[in-house]
Design an enzyme around this catalytic site. Sequence first.
Site, PDB file in Angstrom:
ATOM      1  N   HIS A 192      96.643 -11.045 -45.976  1.00 50.59           N
ATOM      2  CA  HIS A 192      96.463 -10.192 -47.028  1.00 50.59           C
ATOM      3  C   HIS A 192      96.600  -8.668 -46.239  1.00 50.59           C
ATOM      4  CE1 HIS A 192      93.310  -7.802 -49.562  1.00 50.59           C
ATOM      5  NE2 HIS A 192      94.230  -8.566 -50.493  1.00 50.59           N
ATOM      6  N   HIS A 210      99.220  -4.229 -54.180  1.00 51.59           N
ATOM      7  CA  HIS A 210      97.970  -3.781 -55.004  1.00 51.59           C
ATOM      8  C   HIS A 210      98.570  -2.736 -56.048  1.00 51.59           C
ATOM      9  CE1 HIS A 210      95.889  -5.880 -51.953  1.00 51.59           C
ATOM     10  NE2 HIS A 210      95.227  -6.309 -52.910  1.00 51.59           N
ATOM     11  N   HIS A 219      97.812 -12.819 -55.834  1.00 54.14           N
ATOM     12  CA  HIS A 219      96.720 -13.319 -55.211  1.00 54.14           C
ATOM     13  C   HIS A 219      96.470 -15.018 -55.766  1.00 54.14           C
ATOM     14  CE1 HIS A 219      95.559  -9.096 -54.513  1.00 54.14           C
ATOM     15  NE2 HIS A 219      94.847  -9.583 -53.780  1.00 54.14           N
ATOM     16  N   HIS A 343      87.552  -5.435 -60.269  1.00 60.72           N
ATOM     17  CA  HIS A 343      87.660  -5.905 -58.831  1.00 60.72           C
ATOM     18  C   HIS A 343      87.723  -4.916 -57.570  1.00 60.72           C
ATOM     19  CE1 HIS A 343      91.065  -5.812 -55.903  1.00 60.72           C
ATOM     20  NE2 HIS A 343      90.658  -6.975 -55.589  1.00 60.72           N
ATOM     21  N   HIS A 347      84.644  -5.317 -54.647  1.00 61.50           N
ATOM     22  CA  HIS A 347      85.000  -5.146 -53.356  1.00 61.50           C
ATOM     23  C   HIS A 347      84.069  -4.154 -52.445  1.00 61.50           C
ATOM     24  CE1 HIS A 347      88.581  -7.165 -51.768  1.00 61.50           C
ATOM     25  NE2 HIS A 347      89.021  -7.075 -53.188  1.00 61.50           N
ATOM     26  N   PHE A 364      91.232  -3.187 -47.773  1.00 60.85           N
ATOM     27  CA  PHE A 364      92.169  -4.223 -47.926  1.00 60.85           C
ATOM     28  C   PHE A 364      92.452  -4.940 -46.498  1.00 60.85           C
ATOM     29  CE2 PHE A 364      94.262  -2.278 -51.711  1.00 60.85           C
ATOM     30  CZ  PHE A 364      93.476  -2.980 -52.304  1.00 60.85           C
ATOM     31  N   HIS A 377      88.195 -13.380 -55.895  1.00 57.58           N
ATOM     32  CA  HIS A 377      89.370 -13.557 -56.341  1.00 57.58           C
ATOM     33  C   HIS A 377      89.828 -14.761 -57.162  1.00 57.58           C
ATOM     34  CE1 HIS A 377      91.923  -9.881 -55.540  1.00 57.58           C
ATOM     35  NE2 HIS A 377      91.313  -9.740 -54.532  1.00 57.58           N
TER      36      HIS A 377
END
Length: 594
Positions: A192, A210, A219, A343, A347, A364, A377
């Site tokens: 990732h 992203h 993902h 999303h 996070h 990230f 996810h």
Amino acid sequence: MATSTHPIVSCTNINSFSTNSSSPRNFSRPPSQIFLNPNPSRAARRGDAVKIRCAASSEGRDENPDSLSKAKLDRRNVLLGLGGLYGAYNLGAGGSNPFALADPVPLPDVANCGPATISFSSCKVPYRCCPPITDTTKVEYYKIPSFSKLNVRPAAHAVDAAYLEKYKTAIKLMKELPPSDPRSFDNQAKVHCAYCNGAYLLNGNPYQIHFNWFFFPFHRWYLYFFERIMQSMINDPTFTLPYWNWDNPPGMTFPGIFDDENQLSPLYDQYRNQDHRYGHVLDLAYSGDDIIAPDPTKVKNNLAIMYRQMITNAPCPLLFFGKPLRADNTQSSGMGTIENIPHNSVHRWVGDPRSANHEDMGNFYSAANDPVFYSLHSNVDRMWTIWKTLGGKRTDIADKDWLDTEFLFFDETKTAVKVKVRDCLDNEKLGYTFQDMPIPWKDFKPTRKRTVKLSITESVPASTDVLPAPLSKNLTFYVTRSTSVPETQEEMLNLDLVYDDTKFIRFDVFLNEDEDVNTVELDRTEYAGSFGNLPHVHEGGSATPKTTTFNLAISELIKDLDLEGDDKVLVTLVPKVGGSFVTVNNAYINTLDC
Ligand code: C2O
């Protein structure tokens, strides 16, 4: 131990949270000492691995100064950290053609994989995120193994003790694999990091999966291989990743299976917001400040947000998936509805405000170090599947540049494989489905709170009379529209914004409302959507104002508010967090043919 030289140390002094004295609100607690004095367990977990990896990688780096200088090239609009532009589409006249000629994105340039950067800062991720191969020409296409029955991914809040034991064992075994093993938990997290923090280059600039249309397919494949590795660890080919069912009231708290009072579970991660541990109702549009409302209101607001992000605001593929990214890496980025909210918000809701960059989940490069990442996810993945059942033009993107883009992963036999976007469009072809759970937001079409139209009297200003203006208080104005919008077109409300992207910002948009709007309840037709910005740390620490156009699909609202025959619409903008950091330059309505 790498205590005093821990590379994250240098990042704290340019962090916007720790130096932010001009902010009108105290958005976060003081930065913790975590990164200044990493405790033994963290150092053992990451620092030791750093030593091993960096020794090999920094040699490689010195031999290839070219890759380093390339990595320093223009990073504008690329290393956005988490959050940022809410669907920065240029949908109106003069917008770039999303179907312009270019090419699908090839496998990442692993040979030139360099250091990863933490969001917008000049800080480097303190370990190497690159995979242990460089020659991708020998990598073969992955063949999906045959299966006789679909595996079922369970909702995290509904699993039993036997399942939980298996899950813990699988993650524990992955965490115990040696650093040389691409299946190890650490190495999976680095996949990732490499794809998100500028370790790979695409056409000379950092490659980022992203903020564009690769968010969903990347993902999906990533979780697919992660799940197969878990299965192989416990010799159970039927084992699956749970999904955090945050779109359903019983799942709207931090999932209990990832928490552990004794902090010993392999599913536990100490770098989380301690105020948001199991039991607190989450805010799907969280932007760094807990909104004060009773729990039932929060739940209803979450359902309204889900309805808006899945249905009202995502009637077209690119509104849902995000803007194109092609091999030439020249177009500006833009998120789809779900990537932005919930999303990104989830996070940040999980990430630890005591950490310099909201590690783990709030950044990230570190997000996938938290086991809950894969559950967040898994539900994002489920949203893709559900969205396609909602009708209208809600179908996968037909553009070949999207379909033929390739990603590199390692399978459960430690073999590097390549995959295409086009082969992951149907989760059932990949061998899994999702446990049935109620989808309450589907029927949660908000209802009108005002039964009468507010009249737009002469005292109501036009948008052009009020704007540009900072959002330090509620703003109300009218915007003109055409009364003859063809059925096939989406009517869009667009707000041109300039904002300080180092600040937490959230504002909500209402139609047919004035300053007296009830800003706490979002389950109402009048609520059109929310803009959220999660702060970035900047290269060199300086803030530059960011511009974007925030787009909201409003056809459904216009109809439900009985405004189809009106050539003026009342718009009210309500700042919730950091409004003084955003200026609304312009507001206009146009149409979109999706
Ligand atoms: Cu790749 Cu949820 O981030």
